[in-house]
Design a protein around this motif. Structure first.
Motif, PDB file in Angstrom:
ATOM      1  N   PRO A   1      14.423  27.652  51.497  1.00 18.03           N
ATOM      2  CA  PRO A   1      15.554  26.742  51.680  1.00 18.03           C
ATOM      3  C   PRO A   1      16.795  27.208  50.938  1.00 18.03           C
ATOM      4  N   ILE A   2      17.946  26.786  51.426  1.00 21.50           N
ATOM      5  CA  ILE A   2      19.215  27.028  50.748  1.00 21.50           C
ATOM      6  C   ILE A   2      19.433  25.851  49.805  1.00 21.50           C
ATOM      7  N   THR A   3      19.522  26.112  48.501  1.00 17.54           N
ATOM      8  CA  THR A   3      19.658  25.024  47.534  1.00 17.54           C
ATOM      9  C   THR A   3      20.918  25.226  46.713  1.00 17.54           C
ATOM     10  N   GLU A   4      21.947  24.445  47.044  1.00 19.62           N
ATOM     11  CA  GLU A   4      23.221  24.530  46.343  1.00 19.62           C
ATOM     12  C   GLU A   4      23.333  23.472  45.246  1.00 19.62           C
ATOM     13  N   CYS A   5      22.531  22.377  45.374  1.00 17.81           N
ATOM     14  CA  CYS A   5      22.645  21.258  44.459  1.00 17.81           C
ATOM     15  C   CYS A   5      21.383  20.395  44.573  1.00 17.81           C
ATOM     16  N   VAL A  24      19.710  20.312  57.915  1.00 15.49           N
ATOM     17  CA  VAL A  24      18.751  21.100  58.677  1.00 15.49           C
ATOM     18  C   VAL A  24      19.466  21.649  59.905  1.00 15.49           C
ATOM     19  N   GLU A  25      19.209  22.905  60.211  1.00 13.41           N
ATOM     20  CA  GLU A  25      19.704  23.535  61.432  1.00 13.41           C
ATOM     21  C   GLU A  25      18.486  23.937  62.238  1.00 13.41           C
ATOM     22  N   CYS A  32      12.604  30.260  69.100  1.00 15.63           N
ATOM     23  CA  CYS A  32      11.755  31.161  68.317  1.00 15.63           C
ATOM     24  C   CYS A  32      12.326  31.482  66.932  1.00 15.63           C
ATOM     25  N   GLU A  33      13.587  31.142  66.706  1.00 15.34           N
ATOM     26  CA  GLU A  33      14.179  31.411  65.406  1.00 15.34           C
ATOM     27  C   GLU A  33      13.637  30.421  64.375  1.00 15.34           C
ATOM     28  N   ALA A  34      13.791  30.767  63.110  1.00 14.86           N
ATOM     29  CA  ALA A  34      13.331  29.894  62.028  1.00 14.86           C
ATOM     30  C   ALA A  34      14.313  28.748  61.802  1.00 14.86           C
ATOM     31  N   GLN A  35      13.790  27.621  61.396  1.00 16.21           N
ATOM     32  CA  GLN A  35      14.610  26.480  61.016  1.00 16.21           C
ATOM     33  C   GLN A  35      15.241  26.787  59.653  1.00 16.21           C
ATOM     34  N   VAL A  36      16.509  26.446  59.479  1.00 16.33           N
ATOM     35  CA  VAL A  36      17.202  26.645  58.215  1.00 16.33           C
ATOM     36  C   VAL A  36      17.455  25.262  57.629  1.00 16.33           C
ATOM     37  N   TYR A  37      17.125  25.077  56.343  1.00 13.38           N
ATOM     38  CA  TYR A  37      17.323  23.772  55.712  1.00 13.38           C
ATOM     39  C   TYR A  37      17.610  23.943  54.232  1.00 13.38           C
ATOM     40  N   GLY A  38      18.044  22.850  53.609  1.00 16.26           N
ATOM     41  CA  GLY A  38      18.322  22.873  52.177  1.00 16.26           C
ATOM     42  C   GLY A  38      19.317  21.796  51.799  1.00 16.26           C
ATOM     43  N   THR A  39      20.133  22.084  50.789  1.00 19.37           N
ATOM     44  CA  THR A  39      21.146  21.128  50.314  1.00 19.37           C
ATOM     45  C   THR A  39      22.483  21.849  50.159  1.00 19.37           C
ATOM     46  N   LEU A  40      23.563  21.122  50.445  1.00 23.64           N
ATOM     47  CA  LEU A  40      24.912  21.663  50.341  1.00 23.64           C
ATOM     48  C   LEU A  40      25.847  20.631  49.737  1.00 23.64           C
ATOM     49  N   CYS A  41      26.890  21.087  49.045  1.00 21.58           N
ATOM     50  CA  CYS A  41      27.954  20.212  48.574  1.00 21.58           C
ATOM     51  C   CYS A  41      28.941  20.005  49.720  1.00 21.58           C
ATOM     52  N   GLY A  96      10.459   6.917  54.160  1.00 17.88           N
ATOM     53  CA  GLY A  96       9.916   7.578  55.346  1.00 17.88           C
ATOM     54  C   GLY A  96      10.415   9.008  55.436  1.00 17.88           C
ATOM     55  N   ASP A  97       9.748   9.812  56.238  1.00 19.93           N
ATOM     56  CA  ASP A  97      10.071  11.229  56.350  1.00 19.93           C
ATOM     57  C   ASP A  97      11.450  11.481  56.954  1.00 19.93           C
ATOM     58  N   LEU A  98      12.079  12.520  56.463  1.00 23.71           N
ATOM     59  CA  LEU A  98      13.313  13.059  57.014  1.00 23.71           C
ATOM     60  C   LEU A  98      12.950  14.461  57.485  1.00 23.71           C
ATOM     61  N   ASP A  99      13.652  15.009  58.455  1.00 25.09           N
ATOM     62  CA  ASP A  99      13.256  16.330  58.950  1.00 25.09           C
ATOM     63  C   ASP A  99      13.732  17.487  58.069  1.00 25.09           C
ATOM     64  N   VAL A 100      13.997  17.200  56.791  1.00 17.84           N
ATOM     65  CA  VAL A 100      14.299  18.227  55.801  1.00 17.84           C
ATOM     66  C   VAL A 100      13.180  18.169  54.765  1.00 17.84           C
ATOM     67  N   ALA A 101      12.463  19.258  54.593  1.00 20.90           N
ATOM     68  CA  ALA A 101      11.300  19.299  53.710  1.00 20.90           C
ATOM     69  C   ALA A 101      11.619  18.762  52.324  1.00 20.90           C
ATOM     70  N   GLY A 102      10.757  17.845  51.837  1.00 19.46           N
ATOM     71  CA  GLY A 102      10.890  17.292  50.505  1.00 19.46           C
ATOM     72  C   GLY A 102      11.727  16.019  50.428  1.00 19.46           C
ATOM     73  N   PHE A 103      12.440  15.693  51.488  1.00 20.59           N
ATOM     74  CA  PHE A 103      13.321  14.522  51.501  1.00 20.59           C
ATOM     75  C   PHE A 103      12.820  13.446  52.439  1.00 20.59           C
ATOM     76  N   GLY A 104      13.117  12.206  52.069  1.00 18.08           N
ATOM     77  CA  GLY A 104      12.860  11.068  52.925  1.00 18.08           C
ATOM     78  C   GLY A 104      14.057  10.146  52.868  1.00 18.08           C
ATOM     79  N   VAL A 105      13.997   9.066  53.650  1.00 12.48           N
ATOM     80  CA  VAL A 105      15.043   8.055  53.623  1.00 12.48           C
ATOM     81  C   VAL A 105      14.406   6.678  53.525  1.00 12.48           C
TER      82      VAL A 105
END
Length: 107
Positions: A1-5, A24-25, A32-41, A96-105
């Motif tokens: 994951p991309i982790t900025e914050c 999440v992208e 077939c490409e990989a999912q990109v996810y993380g946190t951004l400011c 509940g689950d959010l489609d970004v690993a480790g996060f929920g809402v």
């Protein structure tokens, strides 16, 4: 994951007027490409739990919240929580689950 914050703690490297949000992208094309996810400011909004948000309103969610599509019509702000803690929410809400690993809402 991309982790900025750190979106859950509210702490991190975001400057004044900015807040940390998960993203999440999803892969396009043939999928077939990989999912990109993380946190951004990103620029902080003002919406809190249940407030309308997104392109329709021109406003986004406050720090600690994220704009989602859920049970109610339209996009709404929901408080972020750790997907590892179902009891992290207040007011009788459940994480509940959010489609970004480790996060929920909270909902």
């Amino acid at each position: 994951p991309i982790t900025e914050c750190d979106a859950l703690s509210g702490l991190g490297e975001c400057g004044p007027g900015m807040a940390c949000y998960p993203f999440v992208e999803h892969p396009g094309g043939d999928g077939c490409e990989a999912q990109v996810y993380g946190t951004l400011c990103m620029p902080a909004g003002v919406g809190t739990q249940g407030a309308r948000c997104g392109d329709d309103t021109g406003d986004w969610c406050a720090a600690g919240h994220v704009c989602v599509i859920g049970q109610r019509p339209g996009k709404r702000c929901a408080a972020l929580c750790s997907s590892r803690d179902a009891n992290a929410c207040t007011d009788g809400l459940i994480c509940g689950d959010l489609d970004v690993a480790g996060f929920g809402v909270c909902g």
